[in-house]
Scaffold this active site. Structure first.
Site, mmCIF file in Angstrom:
data_model
loop_
_atom_site.group_PDB
_atom_site.id
_atom_site.type_symbol
_atom_site.label_atom_id
_atom_site.label_comp_id
_atom_site.label_asym_id
_atom_site.label_seq_id
_atom_site.Cartn_x
_atom_site.Cartn_y
_atom_site.Cartn_z
ATOM 1 N N ASP A 68 19.192 15.973 -1.199
ATOM 2 C CA ASP A 68 18.748 16.015 -2.605
ATOM 3 C C ASP A 68 19.499 17.076 -3.414
ATOM 4 O OD1 ASP A 68 16.918 15.597 -0.479
ATOM 5 O OD2 ASP A 68 15.215 15.492 -1.829
ATOM 6 N N ASP A 111 15.540 23.360 -6.788
ATOM 7 C CA ASP A 111 15.073 22.358 -7.746
ATOM 8 C C ASP A 111 15.214 22.781 -9.206
ATOM 9 O OD1 ASP A 111 14.311 20.311 -5.950
ATOM 10 O OD2 ASP A 111 12.554 21.500 -5.372
#
Ligand code: GLY
Length: 401
Positions: A180, A120
């Site tokens: 993602d 992330d």
């Protein structure tokens, strides 16, 4: 008696889960004025948010639930979105107060440039510092982004050919990669261009190619989690974590894939990425469970459709991606997708989805879903729904001018 009770329960629950009332969209207004008004409102709302968090040392907005602010520190995967939203607002109104807050909230995320324990770091740094650098060319922001790119690259295993997304659930997943993760390659492509180090691009493209090979089903829907066997470099599990089921299509995951292959085409001009983005777009837009207003349910295969939650975050990621994708398509398909975007934006800008000034914890949009299986952030505002909404508005504004 029992049947009546069942009926009452059914009516109650269908009422509870009925979709937001979009009867107040205003088809009489031009799209340009919808976009302009959405920016004006978002600017005011986000300034209220920036002031609201000003004195909460180290805190960033995360959501607003049950009448309370829910905040995070910079470690949370979403820490870059609020600063990124402020940059989009600043880009469009050049308000010096917004600039000051954009800089302050961006600085709050800087320490994440050293994040090596999850993928992330791309979201965190590219959305905050990336937008800041795009608009200011601040050399320090560049240094932060290059450091973050190195951190992200440490998660690449050449034997597998992908970046490892997560480190948790080691008993179950040998080498988990989530759809993602495709979003975080944009930082690496930027780093390759801005450092002259081609390895960043090699990593990004290897990850993108292996994801095409193993993450997608024949209909171009995608799995959420694919875990690779580290000895064979082949998938040993294909599962979901935030979707309804392993074989279902979790809406935000589909939107991440669409967004990812669209920018991969923009950056590389490799036609395979354009084809992938087109096929994902066709899957999403033509899905029989896609509502007429194009705000998807949280999972395309949720068994209780239409009596379940919409996910505005999936809609905003999708809208932003479709605007960019339309720029690469022939006229009829581009027009079709821009009509989808127009419907989404008009719907999102209506009172059904846009909050009132000062309400909704000062988030712009309502009705997103973080993780329904995790019973976390269900039907709430989320920073990334707002971020991709502002990005979509920005992209649309450039097209309409
Ligand atoms: N990247 C995490 C999510 O989409 O929920």
């Amino acid at each position: 008696m029992m049947n009546n009770l069942l009926l009452i329960c059914l009516l109650f629950f269908s009422g509870l889960f009925s979709s937001p009332d979009t009867s107040k969209t205003d088809p009489g207004k031009s799209l340009k004025s919808v976009v302009d008004n959405a920016f004006i409102f978002s600017g005011k709302q986000s300034l209220l948010m920036a002031r609201r968090y000003r004195d909460k040392e180290g805190s960033l907005p995360r959501t607003y639930q049950n009448g309370r602010d829910v905040s995070s520190d910079s470690r949370w995967w979403c820490s870059g979105f609020f600063p990124g939203s402020l940059w989009y607002i600043y880009e469009n109104n050049r308000n010096p107060e917004v600039l000051t807050y954009a800089q302050q909230y961006t600085d709050q995320v800087e320490r994440e440039k050293y994040t090596t324990d999850n993928h992330d770091v791309g979201f965190m740094i590219y959305c905050s510092f990336g937008n800041g650098y795009r608009l200011t060319h601040n050399e320090h922001y560049k240094e932060v982004m290059l450091t973050a790119s190195k951190s992200l690259s440490t998660r690449y295993n050449p034997a597998v050919g992908l970046i490892r997304s997560w480190d948790h659930n080691k008993d179950k997943w040998q080498y988990p990669v989530i759809i993602d993760n495709i979003m975080n390659l944009e930082l690496l492509l930027w780093a390759a261009d801005n450092s002259g180090d081609a390895r960043f691009k090699e990593i990004a493209l290897s990850h993108a190619d292996k994801t095409i090979k193993h993450h997608f089903r024949p209909d171009y829907s995608s799995y959420h989690v694919v875990s690779y066997d580290t000895t064979t470099a082949l998938p040993h599990l294909k599962q979901t974590h935030q979707g309804y089921a392993d074989e279902s299509s979790w809406s935000r995951g589909q939107a991440w894939g669409l967004y990812g292959y669209t920018y991969l085409y923009r950056e590389t001009k490799d036609k395979r990425y354009l084809e992938q983005a087109k096929n994902i777009a066709a899957y999403i837009v033509n899905h029989p469970h896609m509502p007429k207003d194009y705000i998807p349910y949280w999972d395309f295969d949720a068994p209780d459709i239409p009596n379940t939650f919409r996910d505005v975050s999936a809609a905003t990621v999708m809208a932003s991606a479709l605007i960019e994708l339309s720029g690469f398509l022939d006229k009829p398909l581009a027009a079709k997708y821009m009509k989808v975007v127009e419907t989404q934006i008009r719907t999102l800008a209506s009172p059904a989805y846009t909050a009132k000034l000062g309400e909704n914890g000062c988030f712009i949009l309502k009705h997103s879903v973080g993780s329904l299986p995790g019973k976390s952030e269900v039907d709430v505002p989320l920073t990334y729904a707002d971020y991709y909404y502002l990005e979509a508005l920005s992209r649309l504004k450039k097209r309409l001018n």
